[in-house]
Design an enzyme around this catalytic site. Structure first.
Site, PDB file in Angstrom:
ATOM      1  N   GLU A 467       9.956  44.903  46.480  1.00 21.05           N
ATOM      2  CA  GLU A 467       8.658  45.679  47.444  1.00 21.05           C
ATOM      3  C   GLU A 467       8.063  44.867  48.079  1.00 21.05           C
ATOM      4  OE1 GLU A 467       6.265  47.626  44.494  1.00 21.05           O
ATOM      5  OE2 GLU A 467       4.764  47.959  45.855  1.00 21.05           O
ATOM      6  N   ASP A 540       6.311  46.462  41.886  1.00 22.51           N
ATOM      7  CA  ASP A 540       5.423  46.037  41.224  1.00 22.51           C
ATOM      8  C   ASP A 540       5.007  46.893  39.846  1.00 22.51           C
ATOM      9  OD1 ASP A 540       3.288  45.414  44.141  1.00 22.51           O
ATOM     10  OD2 ASP A 540       4.463  43.961  43.183  1.00 22.51           O
ATOM     11  N   ASP A 542       2.966  48.743  38.948  1.00 20.27           N
ATOM     12  CA  ASP A 542       1.769  49.710  39.068  1.00 20.27           C
ATOM     13  C   ASP A 542       2.107  51.075  39.339  1.00 20.27           C
ATOM     14  OD1 ASP A 542       0.808  48.139  42.208  1.00 20.27           O
ATOM     15  OD2 ASP A 542       2.505  49.311  41.615  1.00 20.27           O
ATOM     16  N   ASP A 544       2.058  52.546  42.520  1.00 19.56           N
ATOM     17  CA  ASP A 544       2.804  52.398  43.635  1.00 19.56           C
ATOM     18  C   ASP A 544       4.176  51.901  43.312  1.00 19.56           C
ATOM     19  OD1 ASP A 544       0.128  51.489  45.979  1.00 19.56           O
ATOM     20  OD2 ASP A 544       0.915  53.384  45.398  1.00 19.56           O
TER      21      ASP A 544
END
Length: 685
Positions: A467, A540, A542, A544
């Site tokens: 990413e 990540d 998180d 997103d």
């Protein structure tokens, strides 16, 4: 072997595991695995027992409660586990079925005509792997209770598994049943996390799917799911009086317009097999009776959704009933095509099973006494005689449907769709190599942003889908260039649930992934030409990152499904926190959740360690230096990766459909019901 060697290995070296010790010693043998799937399987074993009461016509309601303390409670209004004393063992029926392997009412055939349980292992295995299990039985006009701690009968002086336990055998009589009070069984258990992997937990969505599926298969029973959230009880009811017809409509892909009515196929058949009688004596050619219920329809799309069940148990890998269904469908359809003028041109090949089932949504459910499965988890039916039974019933009904004048137009539409699918498949097969050379997507040089590895061997090579470009810098320095390749992705890829293959391939990131893997897409996907042994999604930790993983998993599920089926798609699990200690012998620890971080910090403080505070939280992969990224995410010896399964793919597609689909109402309900879960203090205002 020398005499001295023989004396080193004697009878005292042999171990005999008694009672439930075998389950605790090798839990994976009895519940399939020790990850979250194993925890989910514990619930399945208990609820299946209640379902068997419903199938037998003795229960009309099953209530599942997921308590806030992590315990699971399953209540039914069936006959109740027998409370009388078993003559041979001297134990009550309740204690017998919950503490002895291979004990129950599903062996001789007198207690149940057809049931999901056949080994007599399920409930006792749950008991063996639980910190505490409580059972309440309403039977024969009386209410009895009994408790267990890790399979040992006794009493607790309070609520929960931490209450003081006193070992004590025997059933406790609580009271007489009230007038009009229903019989039944209630089991509540707290599973023992020691026997499962770190982070393993019961998945509410799996529970919900199990109850929904079973409600389709047993239309006479209401299934209720109660979940405790913030002190409130949320309740969902699953009841589908139309049975498999409702299930087919539910499973059909969103927006897939039907090109045929939902066909309902029912029938009975007999088969013979070798089986042991109640005394354990093996008899040959024992006649069995099978009940078959099938619902299917064809849609305009090309996705195939075919589910198989035996006695309400989902068989993920199909089995002998799948073999019979596939053979019958191909045979009946091929005969219908050969009798219909103008469908096939001279010398054209007949459609295969994949062509016949393109765009099909179907549910196949068989009820048989004492079914045989390949494992305790019952993923695949192995009862051999079912193949011919299913084949005969399906062949007869499909022939009648194709020859019915009232359905002539509908049949011709379906047959034309199948023939078209066959032509597309053959054309793709013949032109695959040429098409790859001509298509810029697969014929051009590799994308310039690919950081390839040096090895030419597939087995060891890995492709990381990274990413963002920021993480690529650290990953490039951290990787082993011999066998680890990197492909950075900018932002979120196209949601392929809303786009066809043509639009998907126009997306730069998707086209790069397909091009780099080199195995094609859709029905032309060829695993043998895939350039890497593993594909690892590195996003990540998180929101997103989760969104990107979900989109990528859906992409592979739709257009490169064999990668998931072959167990070659993984998700990296980067840590959230880095805990370090000061002093003479500094330590470094990585944790993956807030709770794990707090627990680890508390443990270090308790051990007298000086923890550096505040504990830093990684905001993304790009924030890690090369050494950190290597140790936590890329080093095969120390990293944590999760293999993506078909269940994960289904969950990803369901999440996208809920959050990004065309239906607004389910999304609104979800947002309203989930609003209380938001930690407002964590929002960066």
């Amino acid at each position: 072997m020398t005499a001295s060697a023989e004396t080193l290995y004697g009878a005292d070296d042999l171990t005999h595991l008694e009672g439930l010790e075998a389950v605790r010693k090798r839990p994976g043998m009895y519940i399939g695995s020790t990850d979250s799937r194993g925890v989910n399987h514990l619930f399945t074993e208990i609820v299946d027992n209640s379902t068997d009461e419903g199938v037998a016509g003795h229960a009309t309601k099953v209530v599942v409660t997921l308590h806030a303390d992590g315990s699971v409670e399953v209540e039914d209004d069936g006959r109740g586990i027998p409370t009388g004393v078993h003559a041979k063992s001297g134990l009550s029926g309740v204690e017998l079925v919950l503490t002895r392997l291979h004990a129950g009412g599903k062996f001789g055939g007198s207690g149940y005509k057809a049931s999901g349980g056949l080994h007599g292992v399920g409930a006792s295995a749950v008991n063996a792997l639980s910190l505490r299990l409580d059972v309440t039985v309403k039977h024969a006009g009386k209410v009895h209770e009994m408790s267990f701690a890790r399979g040992v009968p006794g009493t607790f002086d309070g609520q929960g598994p931490k209450a003081k336990f006193t070992r004590q055998s025997g059933l406790r009589l609580i009271r007489k049943m009230k007038r009009g009070e229903s019989t039944g069984t209630t089991i509540r258990y707290w599973y023992d996390a020691r026997y499962f992997e770190t982070g393993a937990a019961l998945d509410v969505d799996v529970v919900r799917q199990k109850l929904r599926n079973t409600a389709f298969l047993v239309p006479g029973v209401n299934y209720v799911l109660r979940t405790a959230t913030d002190g409130a009880i949320n309740e969902e009811t699953f009841h589908h009086p139309s049975g498999l017809t409702d299930m087919v409509e539910f499973l059909a892909p969103a927006g897939d317009r039907a090109v045929s009515e939902t066909l309902v196929i029912t029938g009975e058949g007999s088969y013979k097999e070798n089986a042991a009688d109640e005394n354990g004596v093996m008899k040959s050619n024992v006649e069995r009776r099978a009940e078959v219920e099938i619902a299917l329809r064809w849609g305009t799309g090309y996705e195939r959704t075919v589910e198989f069940f035996t006695n309400t148990i989902r068989n993920v890998h199909g089995g002998t009933h799948r073999r019979g269904f596939d053979r019958a469908m191909v045979k009946a359809v091929q005969e219908a095509i050969s009798k219909t003028r103008g469908l096939l041109k001279p010398k054209e090949d007949m459609p295969t099973v994949d062509d016949v089932q393109e765009g099909m949504t179907a549910v196949i459910h068989v009820r048989i006494p004492e079914p045989q499965f390949t494992s305790q988890t019952k993923d695949e039916l192995s009862t051999a005689g079912i193949t011919k039974v299913i084949q005969g019933i399906v062949d007869k009904h499909i022939k009648a449907w194709t020859e019915n004048r009232k359905t002539k137009a509908e049949v011709k539409t379906v047959l034309q769709k199948i023939v078209d699918a066959s032509r597309v498949r053959l054309a793709q097969k013949q032109q695959k190599d040429a098409a790859r050379r001509k298509t810029a997507l697969e014929g051009a040089a590799m994308p310039p942003k690919l950081v390839d590895c040096r090895t030419t061997g597939v087995s060891r090579s890995e492709l990381f889908l990274v990413e963002g470009d920021s993480a690529l810098g650290s990953a490039r320095m951290a990787r082993v260039s011999e066998y680890q390749a990197l492909l950075p992705l900018r932002g979120k890829i196209l949601n392929v649930q809303k786009a066809g293959l043509g639009d998907a391939l126009k997306n730069a990131e998707i086209s790069s992934i397909v091009q780099v893997l080199g195995a094609g897409t859709g029905r032309t996907f060829d695993m043998s030409t895939m350039r890497y042994g593993r594909v690892i999604l590195m996003a990540d930790a998180d929101v997103d990152g989760s969104h990107i993983r979900t989109l990528l998993i859906t992409l592979f599920a739709r257009y490169m499904r064999p990668v998931i089926e072959g167990g070659r798609l993984y998700a990296a699990m980067p840590p959230l926190h880095k805990i370090t200690t000061k002093g003479r012998n500094p330590e470094t620890h990585y944790t993956f959740s807030e709770r794990e971080m707090e627990t680890k910090v508390a443990a270090l403080h308790k051990a007298g360690k000086n923890v550096v505070t505040p504990v830093p939280r990684f905001k993304g992969l790009g924030e890690m230096d090369a050494d950190e990224l290597w140790d936590t995410t890329m080093n095969p010896a120390t990293r944590s990766v999760r293999r993506i399964t078909l269940d994960d793919a289904e969950a990803a597609e369901a999440a996208l459909e809920l959050l990004m689909g065309e239906k607004v109402e389910p999304r609104r309900k979800w947002l309203v019901s989930s609003a209380a879960r938001v930690d407002q203090a964590a929002i960066d205002i």
